[in-house]
Design an enzyme around this catalytic site. Structure first.
Site, PDB file in Angstrom:
ATOM      1  CB  SER A 255      -7.698  16.841   4.396  1.00 40.45           C
ATOM      2  OG  SER A 255      -7.249  15.592   4.884  1.00 40.45           O
TER       3      SER A 255
ATOM      4  CE1 TYR B 224      -4.692  16.015  -0.109  1.00 38.09           C
ATOM      5  CE2 TYR B 224      -4.654  15.376   2.206  1.00 38.09           C
ATOM      6  CZ  TYR B 224      -5.364  15.624   1.048  1.00 38.09           C
ATOM      7  OH  TYR B 224      -6.729  15.480   1.037  1.00 38.09           O
TER       8      TYR B 224
HETATM    9  P1  NAD Z   1     -11.131  13.489  -6.948  1.00 39.03           P
HETATM   10  O1  NAD Z   1      -9.839  13.079  -7.569  1.00 39.03           O
HETATM   11  O2  NAD Z   1     -12.349  12.674  -7.160  1.00 39.03           O
HETATM   12  O3  NAD Z   1     -11.498  14.988  -7.357  1.00 39.03           O
HETATM   13  C1  NAD Z   1     -10.541  15.980  -7.543  1.00 39.03           C
HETATM   14  C2  NAD Z   1     -11.107  17.023  -8.466  1.00 39.03           C
HETATM   15  O4  NAD Z   1     -10.108  18.039  -8.655  1.00 39.03           O
HETATM   16  C3  NAD Z   1     -11.439  16.474  -9.876  1.00 39.03           C
HETATM   17  O5  NAD Z   1     -12.592  17.104 -10.360  1.00 39.03           O
HETATM   18  C4  NAD Z   1     -10.218  16.896 -10.690  1.00 39.03           C
HETATM   19  O6  NAD Z   1     -10.485  17.009 -12.062  1.00 39.03           O
HETATM   20  C5  NAD Z   1      -9.929  18.239 -10.059  1.00 39.03           C
HETATM   21  N1  NAD Z   1      -8.584  18.732 -10.335  1.00 39.03           N
HETATM   22  C6  NAD Z   1      -7.406  18.113 -10.144  1.00 39.03           C
HETATM   23  N2  NAD Z   1      -6.394  18.896 -10.580  1.00 39.03           N
HETATM   24  C7  NAD Z   1      -6.967  20.029 -11.052  1.00 39.03           C
HETATM   25  C8  NAD Z   1      -6.448  21.221 -11.639  1.00 39.03           C
HETATM   26  N3  NAD Z   1      -5.139  21.395 -11.853  1.00 39.03           N
HETATM   27  N4  NAD Z   1      -7.331  22.189 -12.002  1.00 39.03           N
HETATM   28  C9  NAD Z   1      -8.663  22.019 -11.826  1.00 39.03           C
HETATM   29  N5  NAD Z   1      -9.199  20.907 -11.275  1.00 39.03           N
HETATM   30  C10 NAD Z   1      -8.359  19.932 -10.892  1.00 39.03           C
HETATM   31  O7  NAD Z   1     -10.772  13.622  -5.388  1.00 39.03           O
HETATM   32  P2  NAD Z   1     -11.646  13.889  -4.067  1.00 39.03           P
HETATM   33  O8  NAD Z   1     -11.266  12.827  -3.102  1.00 39.03           O
HETATM   34  O9  NAD Z   1     -13.084  14.117  -4.389  1.00 39.03           O
HETATM   35  O10 NAD Z   1     -10.948  15.233  -3.558  1.00 39.03           O
HETATM   36  C11 NAD Z   1     -11.605  16.474  -3.509  1.00 39.03           C
HETATM   37  C12 NAD Z   1     -11.041  17.270  -2.339  1.00 39.03           C
HETATM   38  O11 NAD Z   1     -11.329  16.598  -1.114  1.00 39.03           O
HETATM   39  C13 NAD Z   1      -9.513  17.444  -2.391  1.00 39.03           C
HETATM   40  O12 NAD Z   1      -9.156  18.758  -2.032  1.00 39.03           O
HETATM   41  C14 NAD Z   1      -9.033  16.450  -1.352  1.00 39.03           C
HETATM   42  O13 NAD Z   1      -7.809  16.824  -0.783  1.00 39.03           O
HETATM   43  C15 NAD Z   1     -10.162  16.514  -0.338  1.00 39.03           C
HETATM   44  N6  NAD Z   1     -10.245  15.359   0.553  1.00 39.03           N
HETATM   45  C16 NAD Z   1     -10.447  14.107   0.068  1.00 39.03           C
HETATM   46  C17 NAD Z   1     -10.510  13.051   0.959  1.00 39.03           C
HETATM   47  C18 NAD Z   1     -10.713  11.632   0.484  1.00 39.03           C
HETATM   48  O14 NAD Z   1     -10.497  10.718   1.291  1.00 39.03           O
HETATM   49  N7  NAD Z   1     -11.133  11.395  -0.746  1.00 39.03           N
HETATM   50  C19 NAD Z   1     -10.363  13.258   2.320  1.00 39.03           C
HETATM   51  C20 NAD Z   1     -10.155  14.551   2.771  1.00 39.03           C
HETATM   52  C21 NAD Z   1     -10.103  15.595   1.887  1.00 39.03           C
END
Ligand code: NAD
Length: 260
Positions: free
Chosen positions: A142, A155
């Site tokens: 991130s 985080y």
């Molecule tokens: P999301 O909530 O759509 O996806 C998260 C995924 O992780 C889902 O498939 C969920 O089922 C899975 N998950 C959660 N807990 C779990 C567990 N205990 N075991 C197995 N799977 C688990 O969120 P996203 O925004 O797509 O996030 C994905 C990654 O991207 C994360 O690491 C997040 O920190 C990172 N990220 C997101 C953003 C944003 O703005 N959305 C920005 C930077 C980084």
């Protein structure tokens, strides 16, 4: 280029992880989906990706909180596909609260799922990658791996930790055809982000619309959310042979956020 390669994408039942799974499936990669959610919906997603792109797709619902479940998942993937060539550590959760009010159970869960799980998956993936002298480890970190925001202590700590883990492992396996890199997206509109808006509104005492305009979009010089497709294409490039000299890199994809 990706013929007979297998990718395991943690947390690929929604958001960025699902986008990466679709991108790699389209490129001909065998896919292991992982994550939480409704069993019927996950099976529909698995079947749709397999049918659309003509690749094998396996779902393994290991909880990233549990090292034994992670180990069992790798064993199943080894038995089914002969191991993992491309590991994408993407599963993640978030909680927003002032540090001195941060629930201890939330802190522990965020560190376990967002950071420690990546240590475990990397440990299980490396033996096969070293043997094949080829591997790609892509961490979805991130912008918070590079900078901080208030009320996100767990985080920001875990994502900075991911940056350190990425660099360390990259140095250890640099001569063995294995690259390790972190992508640092800025805000992307996903279920994780949607939930965060409500918590941020509460922590900052402002409305949800103000969070979107004055906190999220205000952080991004482009004034646009990063898209799932952009992050997926970036991951696809890092997985390719063209990126074999890129390793140990912590790479922003954040609309200019960390250029401030
Ligand atoms: P999301 O909530 O759509 O996806 C998260 C995924 O992780 C889902 O498939 C969920 O089922 C899975 N998950 C959660 N807990 C779990 C567990 N205990 N075991 C197995 N799977 C688990 O969120 P996203 O925004 O797509 O996030 C994905 C990654 O991207 C994360 O690491 C997040 O920190 C990172 N990220 C997101 C953003 C944003 O703005 N959305 C920005 C930077 C980084």
């Amino acid at each position: 280029m990706f013929k007979r390669k297998t990718a395991l994408i943690t947390g690929s039942t929604s958001g960025i992880g699902l986008g990466i799974a679709e991108y790699l499936a389209k490129a001909g990669v065998r896919i292991v989906l992982n994550g939480m959610g409704d069993a019927d919906q996950i099976e529909a997603t698995r079947a749709r990706i397999a049918a659309t792109y003509g690749v094998e797709v396996l779902f393994q619902g290991a909880n990233m909180h549990r090292p034994d479940a992670i180990e069992a998942m790798f064993q199943t993937v080894a038995d089914t596909f002969g191991g993992v060539d491309i590991l994408v550590n993407n599963a993640g959760i978030q909680h927003v609260a002032p540090t001195d009010e941060f629930p201890v159970d939330k802190w522990d869960a965020i560190i376990a799922i967002n950071l420690t799980a990546s240590f475990h998956t990397i440990c299980h993936a490396l033996a096969g990658m070293k043997q094949k002298q080829w591997g790609r480890i892509i961490q979805i970190a991130s912008a918070h791996a590079l900078i901080a925001s208030p009320y996100k202590s767990a985080y920001v700590a875990d994502k900075h930790g991911i940056a350190g883990l990425t660099k360390t492992v990259a140095l250890e396996v640099a001569e063995q055809g294995v690259t390790v890199n972190a992508i640092c997206p800025g805000y992307a509109w996903t279920p994780l982000e949607e939930k965060q808006v409500l918590e941020t509104a509460k922590a900052r005492g402002i409305s949800e619309d103000e969070v979107i305009q004055k906190v999220l979009l205000a952080a991004l010089p482009t004034k646009k959310f990063v898209t799932i497709e952009q992050v997926a294409a970036f991951a696809g490039f890092l997985a390719s042979d063209a990126a074999s000299s890129i390793t140990g890199a912590v790479l922003p994809a954040d609309g200019g956020w960390t250029a401030h």
